[in-house]
Design a protein around this motif. Structure first.
Motif, PDB file in Angstrom:
ATOM      1  N   VAL A  25     -41.895  -1.887  56.716  1.00 42.73           N
ATOM      2  CA  VAL A  25     -43.172  -1.932  57.410  1.00 42.73           C
ATOM      3  C   VAL A  25     -44.247  -1.274  56.569  1.00 42.73           C
ATOM      4  CG1 VAL A  25     -44.411  -1.098  59.432  1.00 42.73           C
ATOM      5  CG2 VAL A  25     -42.113  -2.021  59.659  1.00 42.73           C
ATOM      6  N   SER A  60     -45.570  -3.145  53.635  1.00 40.88           N
ATOM      7  CA  SER A  60     -46.511  -4.232  53.918  1.00 40.88           C
ATOM      8  C   SER A  60     -47.938  -3.719  53.936  1.00 40.88           C
ATOM      9  CB  SER A  60     -46.176  -4.862  55.263  1.00 40.88           C
ATOM     10  OG  SER A  60     -46.534  -3.973  56.276  1.00 40.88           O
ATOM     11  N   ARG A  68     -41.239 -23.809  52.688  1.00 41.91           N
ATOM     12  CA  ARG A  68     -40.204 -22.930  53.233  1.00 41.91           C
ATOM     13  C   ARG A  68     -40.913 -22.085  54.277  1.00 41.91           C
ATOM     14  NH1 ARG A  68     -35.128 -21.564  51.394  1.00 41.91           N
ATOM     15  NH2 ARG A  68     -34.463 -19.489  52.011  1.00 41.91           N
ATOM     16  N   GLY A  69     -40.754 -22.405  55.531  1.00 43.24           N
ATOM     17  CA  GLY A  69     -41.652 -21.855  56.547  1.00 43.24           C
ATOM     18  C   GLY A  69     -42.930 -22.674  56.502  1.00 43.24           C
ATOM     19  N   GLU A 111     -49.531 -23.857  58.547  1.00 44.02           N
ATOM     20  CA  GLU A 111     -48.557 -23.067  59.309  1.00 44.02           C
ATOM     21  C   GLU A 111     -48.500 -23.564  60.747  1.00 44.02           C
ATOM     22  OE1 GLU A 111     -48.174 -18.408  60.770  1.00 44.02           O
ATOM     23  OE2 GLU A 111     -49.706 -18.975  59.329  1.00 44.02           O
ATOM     24  N   GLU A 112     -47.305 -23.826  61.220  1.00 45.67           N
ATOM     25  CA  GLU A 112     -47.157 -24.263  62.612  1.00 45.67           C
ATOM     26  C   GLU A 112     -47.271 -23.062  63.555  1.00 45.67           C
ATOM     27  OE1 GLU A 112     -44.145 -27.256  64.734  1.00 45.67           O
ATOM     28  OE2 GLU A 112     -43.244 -25.302  64.358  1.00 45.67           O
ATOM     29  N   VAL A 113     -48.181 -23.157  64.506  1.00 40.51           N
ATOM     30  CA  VAL A 113     -48.308 -22.151  65.565  1.00 40.51           C
ATOM     31  C   VAL A 113     -48.392 -22.947  66.857  1.00 40.51           C
ATOM     32  CG1 VAL A 113     -49.602 -20.177  66.420  1.00 40.51           C
ATOM     33  CG2 VAL A 113     -49.642 -20.705  63.977  1.00 40.51           C
ATOM     34  N   LYS A 114     -47.304 -23.040  67.561  1.00 38.82           N
ATOM     35  CA  LYS A 114     -47.235 -23.980  68.686  1.00 38.82           C
ATOM     36  C   LYS A 114     -48.158 -23.609  69.839  1.00 38.82           C
ATOM     37  CE  LYS A 114     -42.726 -26.134  68.219  1.00 38.82           C
ATOM     38  NZ  LYS A 114     -43.242 -27.483  68.133  1.00 38.82           N
ATOM     39  N   VAL A 153     -52.129 -18.462  70.902  1.00 37.16           N
ATOM     40  CA  VAL A 153     -51.776 -17.709  69.696  1.00 37.16           C
ATOM     41  C   VAL A 153     -52.556 -18.260  68.491  1.00 37.16           C
ATOM     42  CG1 VAL A 153     -49.886 -17.013  68.183  1.00 37.16           C
ATOM     43  CG2 VAL A 153     -49.495 -17.198  70.637  1.00 37.16           C
ATOM     44  N   LEU A 205     -55.993 -16.765  68.743  1.00 37.81           N
ATOM     45  CA  LEU A 205     -55.994 -15.334  68.393  1.00 37.81           C
ATOM     46  C   LEU A 205     -55.889 -15.148  66.879  1.00 37.81           C
ATOM     47  CD1 LEU A 205     -53.700 -13.785  71.184  1.00 37.81           C
ATOM     48  CD2 LEU A 205     -56.178 -13.645  70.982  1.00 37.81           C
ATOM     49  N   LYS A 206     -55.040 -15.959  66.256  1.00 34.47           N
ATOM     50  CA  LYS A 206     -54.866 -15.838  64.800  1.00 34.47           C
ATOM     51  C   LYS A 206     -56.160 -16.222  64.068  1.00 34.47           C
ATOM     52  CE  LYS A 206     -50.855 -17.091  62.834  1.00 34.47           C
ATOM     53  NZ  LYS A 206     -50.086 -15.927  62.412  1.00 34.47           N
ATOM     54  N   VAL A 215     -59.238 -15.958  65.315  1.00 37.14           N
ATOM     55  CA  VAL A 215     -60.236 -14.905  65.562  1.00 37.14           C
ATOM     56  C   VAL A 215     -59.942 -13.694  64.676  1.00 37.14           C
ATOM     57  CG1 VAL A 215     -61.138 -13.303  67.295  1.00 37.14           C
ATOM     58  CG2 VAL A 215     -60.698 -15.677  67.905  1.00 37.14           C
ATOM     59  N   ARG A 216     -58.681 -13.369  64.515  1.00 33.54           N
ATOM     60  CA  ARG A 216     -58.327 -12.192  63.711  1.00 33.54           C
ATOM     61  C   ARG A 216     -58.394 -12.473  62.210  1.00 33.54           C
ATOM     62  NH1 ARG A 216     -53.740  -9.095  61.747  1.00 33.54           N
ATOM     63  NH2 ARG A 216     -54.215  -6.894  62.085  1.00 33.54           N
ATOM     64  N   GLU A 268     -56.103 -14.453  60.544  1.00 32.69           N
ATOM     65  CA  GLU A 268     -54.804 -14.782  59.950  1.00 32.69           C
ATOM     66  C   GLU A 268     -54.752 -16.246  59.545  1.00 32.69           C
ATOM     67  OE1 GLU A 268     -51.454 -13.524  62.315  1.00 32.69           O
ATOM     68  OE2 GLU A 268     -52.377 -11.580  62.666  1.00 32.69           O
ATOM     69  N   TYR A 275     -64.419 -20.495  74.102  1.00 33.65           N
ATOM     70  CA  TYR A 275     -64.239 -19.097  73.673  1.00 33.65           C
ATOM     71  C   TYR A 275     -64.506 -18.963  72.173  1.00 33.65           C
ATOM     72  CZ  TYR A 275     -61.695 -14.878  72.247  1.00 33.65           C
ATOM     73  OH  TYR A 275     -61.340 -13.688  71.675  1.00 33.65           O
ATOM     74  N   MET A 312     -50.137  -8.998  71.629  1.00 29.53           N
ATOM     75  CA  MET A 312     -50.946  -9.588  70.551  1.00 29.53           C
ATOM     76  C   MET A 312     -52.408  -9.191  70.704  1.00 29.53           C
ATOM     77  SD  MET A 312     -49.755 -13.497  70.316  1.00 29.53           S
ATOM     78  CE  MET A 312     -48.092 -13.985  69.967  1.00 29.53           C
ATOM     79  N   LEU A 359     -55.390  -8.068  68.076  1.00 35.01           N
ATOM     80  CA  LEU A 359     -56.814  -8.420  68.064  1.00 35.01           C
ATOM     81  C   LEU A 359     -57.712  -7.200  68.255  1.00 35.01           C
ATOM     82  CD1 LEU A 359     -58.391 -11.030  67.706  1.00 35.01           C
ATOM     83  CD2 LEU A 359     -58.622 -11.138  70.164  1.00 35.01           C
ATOM     84  N   ILE A 390     -50.797 -11.004  64.357  1.00 34.55           N
ATOM     85  CA  ILE A 390     -50.620 -11.686  65.648  1.00 34.55           C
ATOM     86  C   ILE A 390     -49.253 -12.369  65.713  1.00 34.55           C
ATOM     87  CG2 ILE A 390     -51.481 -13.562  67.118  1.00 34.55           C
ATOM     88  CD1 ILE A 390     -53.586 -11.505  67.047  1.00 34.55           C
ATOM     89  N   PRO A 393     -46.877 -10.242  57.093  1.00 25.25           N
ATOM     90  CA  PRO A 393     -46.078  -9.311  56.282  1.00 25.25           C
ATOM     91  C   PRO A 393     -44.890  -8.752  57.077  1.00 25.25           C
ATOM     92  CG  PRO A 393     -48.037  -8.248  57.124  1.00 25.25           C
ATOM     93  CD  PRO A 393     -48.155  -9.689  57.520  1.00 25.25           C
ATOM     94  N   ALA A 394     -44.207  -7.776  56.467  1.00 23.82           N
ATOM     95  CA  ALA A 394     -42.992  -7.258  57.107  1.00 23.82           C
ATOM     96  C   ALA A 394     -43.292  -6.683  58.489  1.00 23.82           C
ATOM     97  CB  ALA A 394     -42.355  -6.198  56.216  1.00 23.82           C
ATOM     98  N   SER A 395     -44.519  -6.167  58.672  1.00 24.74           N
ATOM     99  CA  SER A 395     -44.862  -5.567  59.972  1.00 24.74           C
ATOM    100  C   SER A 395     -44.962  -6.606  61.080  1.00 24.74           C
ATOM    101  CB  SER A 395     -46.184  -4.804  59.859  1.00 24.74           C
ATOM    102  OG  SER A 395     -47.188  -5.663  59.350  1.00 24.74           O
ATOM    103  N   ASP A 454     -39.340 -17.475  62.606  1.00 24.73           N
ATOM    104  CA  ASP A 454     -38.418 -18.543  62.210  1.00 24.73           C
ATOM    105  C   ASP A 454     -36.968 -18.104  62.343  1.00 24.73           C
ATOM    106  OD1 ASP A 454     -40.237 -20.508  61.719  1.00 24.73           O
ATOM    107  OD2 ASP A 454     -40.552 -19.937  59.638  1.00 24.73           O
ATOM    108  N   ARG A 473     -36.065 -20.286  67.815  1.00 24.50           N
ATOM    109  CA  ARG A 473     -37.073 -21.314  67.553  1.00 24.50           C
ATOM    110  C   ARG A 473     -36.396 -22.598  67.070  1.00 24.50           C
ATOM    111  NH1 ARG A 473     -42.132 -20.698  63.420  1.00 24.50           N
ATOM    112  NH2 ARG A 473     -43.396 -22.354  64.276  1.00 24.50           N
TER     113      ARG A 473
END
Lengths: 474, 306
Positions: free
Chosen positions: A4, A7, A175-176, A192-195, A199, A202-203, A205-206, A208, A223, B152, B157, B164, B169-171, B256, B260
């Protein structure tokens, strides 16, 4: 804990454009792809012989063409002929190998589209000839399959996971997330798949992810429009939503009942209040701006009293109970409840069945339904009318899911008389045409030049640019 | 001991067979055809038939099941109908991610649930007990698909501390692990509290206190050891639930892992992948239960594996 903390250490700035997808592509071999996400990515990785203009007329892309006879076409590769991403030069032999590989029995789910090709061969390095078993005036419009390198086809290369094309974006890894790279300047893209739509939002807005294109309910789009770090652009779409009937059902076989349902739905209110901006009412599968579109179809106006009257004329006792099947998608279920409320006013008790996609689609294919709703996505040619309404297209032979049988319509489709065919379909009402949902992109400020497409393709990635200095300037 | 473990492992076989049979039947009996999902509606009838034959779906269900068992006996899970990848390699890719998530969730649950449960028991019917009870009841009432987005919003946020969703990363593992772990910690809190309260009124605890031992010694060395017996059982049972629980959490957080993969394979009617995922989850359940029994025996010599 060490992981952690590691990162949190500074790393090189990520300049890739991150795109959030509701559904990841399944297969990056253009001969095999049948889902929308794969088709959209394959447009970026490969080039086809033809493309379409704003009216869906085929235009030269890799090649222009001559019709030598009703059943004979000749294509010339345009200069400069591109190179594949592995460095090899494209020739007519690659085109021939691509189409020949699709014609082998069982080689491609798209092969039926090309089953009338009698022979395809290279006249020289730049010229390809196709002869057909029957005349096909729309043949060039079918040649939208991405061209693959012949030597890799011969070697049995796995294009589905390691695509090699000649398109503006090249494959990097999968891969991912799927990573692509623009050929012109090395700009990288991470798909990137975010179903979950919440979410995804949110990603975005942040920060990501950098952009989302489509696949959000309207309230989330509203929004996003309030977020200072983001901008939302939208345009009219061409993907057709409809309410389908089972014409083998004793109740729905009666045209008055179908007309009553059409009059019971307040489509303008739904478009105005429950859909994303730039959504518009539909009259037929192909929009009016399509060369085979029909703008003269009179819409079924919202009139609950007329709907009740039609049901009474049909001899139906009110309330009429009907079962409506849909998927588990939240927006689909919401639209179902709106339809349910509107139909109640006309004396129709709509029972909603929300099913997982596999079960839902299987029920539709098998004819186990009374009413359902689905979309046609990315439709380019009027052949869709044959696939969806011709008597010879009842599943498993096609997508005539409502089991419509009408000799007059079959004849009009066979004659390719599209104005008359669309008029006939409108009168028969196997579908209630609903709307073409608007297309939109939501992206972080600092991204520019993403061009929206009416069919929701992701070609905007070819032109999108990032300007980090102007992140909060626009 | 080893003999008993082997005997228990033999007992696992009927369970595994039952799981295989049920999964196979359910998958094949619910509507939905992988050939339709793969080929769409435009494909020719001949192409459909050919693909059906290639996938072995043209055989009768008993024949398909026997063939599946034969392959499984040779360690062959088959290939994904959609990607063509070996299912064993898909499992090898995804299982470690799920185990990592489940282990961290368990750790969080233990770190939160045990101290809170002990505190609630030692201060029973006082405000720490009320707070701990409220905390555990609130968390146990929250489904993962709701708690996940709340976390999240808060940590991703508003506070901006954690990603999110995703694998990097690892976190990125922290929020899904918290989502899973909080649910389990609520159960552990309640279990530890109830168990410790019961043990604290036992004679041997009174005897220990009468001997003049310190309160911390009485609690940690005597009472807690006895009170943890039912907690160990619950942890064992919940470990299996953690793996099953990842199905929702992994989908929400884009993790992943095996959960899932299972959801995706069900959507696509990818029979070999679904069967393998269910088998792995079922096996994990059974093995974790076995390990729990062994641990239980270690903690309480009166218990014998039978």
């Amino acid at each position: 804990m060490a992981l952690v903390l590691s990162s949190c250490t500074p790393s090189a700035p990520d300049t890739a454009v991150h795109m959030g997808l509701a559904q990841a592509p399944v297969n990056l071999d253009p001969r095999m792809a049948t889902d929308a996400a794969s088709a959209r990515v394959n447009r970026l990785l490969y080039q086809a012989l033809v493309r379409f203009d704003a009216h869906a007329r085929p235009q030269p892309a890799l090649a222009d063409w001559q019709q030598l006879a009703a059943d004979h076409y000749r294509f010339h590769l345009l200069k400069p002929v591109p190179r594949f991403h592995d460095g090899s030069a494209m020739t007519a032999h690659d085109v021939v190998a691509t189409y020949q590989s699709m014609l082998k029995p069982g080689a491609s789910p798209l092969a039926a589209e090309f089953s009338h090709i009698r022979k395809v061969w290279a006249m020289d390095d730049d010229t390809i000839d196709f002869t057909l078993d029957a005349a096909d005036p729309e043949f060039p419009a079918r040649l939208i399959i991405g061209i693959l390198p012949a030597h890799l086809i011969a070697a049995g290369h796995d294009f589905s996971r390691q695509p090699v094309g000649s398109g503006p974006l090249a494959f990097v890894r999968w891969r991912g997330p799927l990573v692509l790279q623009r050929q012109s300047d090395g700009q990288r893209y991470v798909l990137e798949e975010v179903k979950d739509p919440t979410v995804r939002v949110l990603k975005l807005v942040r920060g990501e992810i950098d952009l989302l294109a489509g696949d959000l309910p309207p309230e989330l789009l509203v929004y996003l429009q309030t977020q200072p770090a983001l901008k939302v652009e939208h345009t009219q779409g061409a993907n057709f939503s409809y309410l389908g009937f089972n014409l083998q059902d004793p109740l729905l076989a009666n045209p008055k009942v179908r007309q009553a349902i059409a009059h019971a739905i307040d489509r303008p209110a739904i478009v105005r209040l429950a859909l994303v901006p730039d959504s518009r009412l539909a009259g037929a599968i192909l929009p009016p701006e399509h060369w085979a579109g029909n703008a003269s179809l009179t819409p079924y106006a919202h009139d609950p009293q007329l709907a009740r009257q039609l049901l009474q004329e049909a001899g139906v006792h009110l309330p009429l109970t009907l079962v409506y099947k849909t998927s588990t998608d939240a927006q689909r279920v919401r639209l179902a409840t709106i339809l349910q409320a509107q139909m109640r006013e006309a004396g129709i008790d709509l029972q909603i069945r929300s099913l997982d996609w596999g079960t839902f689609f299987d029920d539709i294919r098998q004819g186990h339904f009374q009413m359902y709703s689905l979309n046609w996505v990315g439709i380019r040619t009027p052949d869709i009318y044959r696939l969806a309404f011709h008597s010879a297209s009842v599943p498993p032979l096609g997508a005539n899911r409502g089991r419509l049988q009408d000799a007059e319509l079959d004849a009009l489709i066979d004659q390719r008389d599209w104005p008359a065919a669309t008029q006939r379909i409108h009168a028969l009402l196997p579908y209630v045409p609903l709307w073409y949902e608007g297309q939109f992109v939501a992206m972080r400020r600092g991204l520019y030049h993403y061009t929206l497409a009416a069919d929701g393709n992701w070609d905007g990635l070819i032109t999108v640019t990032r300007n980090s200095k102007n992140d909060h300037a626009d | 001991m080893i003999r008993r473990v082997i005997k228990r492992l033999w007992g696992v076989l009927p369970v595994v067979f039952g799981v295989l049979l049920l999964t196979f039947l359910l998958l094949h009996l619910v509507p939905g055809d992988p050939v339709d999902v793969m080929l769409g509606e435009s494909a020719a009838v001949a192409d459909r038939a050919q693909l059906r034959a290639e996938l072995g779906l043209d055989q009768s269900l008993p024949v398909q099941f026997v063939q599946y068992l034969q392959h499984l006996a040779h360690g062959d899970f088959g290939r994904s109908i959609h990607s063509g990848q070996a299912v064993s390699s898909l499992l090898a890719e995804r299982l470690p991610a799920t185990l990592k998530l489940a282990m961290l969730a368990l750790l969080i649950a233990l770190l939160v649930g045990l101290p809170l449960g002990i505190l609630a028991a030692l201060r029973a019917r006082h405000w720490p007990d009320t707070v701990a009870t409220l905390f555990s009841l609130s968390l146990s009432a929250m489904p993962h698909f709701w708690l996940g987005p709340l976390l999240m919003l808060l940590f991703g946020l508003w506070l901006g501390w954690l990603p999110i969703s995703g694998m990097t990363p690892a976190s990125a593992i922290i929020l899904p692990a918290l989502t899973l772990g909080f649910g389990l910690s609520a159960i552990l809190t309640r279990m530890t509290r109830a168990s410790l309260l019961e043990v604290l009124s036992e004679d041997f605890v009174r005897t220990a206190r009468a001997k003049g031992l310190s309160e911390s010694h009485v609690i940690l060395r005597h009472a807690l050891r006895a009170a943890l017996l039912p907690v160990v059982t619950v942890v064992g049972l919940q470990m299996g639930s953690l793996l099953a629980g990842t199905v929702i959490t992994e989908t929400v957080f884009g993790w992943d892992g095996l959960g899932r993969l299972l959801v995706e394979s069900i959507e696509k009617r990818d029979y070999p992948v679904t069967q393998a995922c269910v088998l792995v989850i079922a096996l994990t359940y059974v093995l974790v239960n076995l390990v729990t029994d062994i641990a239980y025996q270690r903690l309480d010599p009166r218990v014998r594996l039978s």
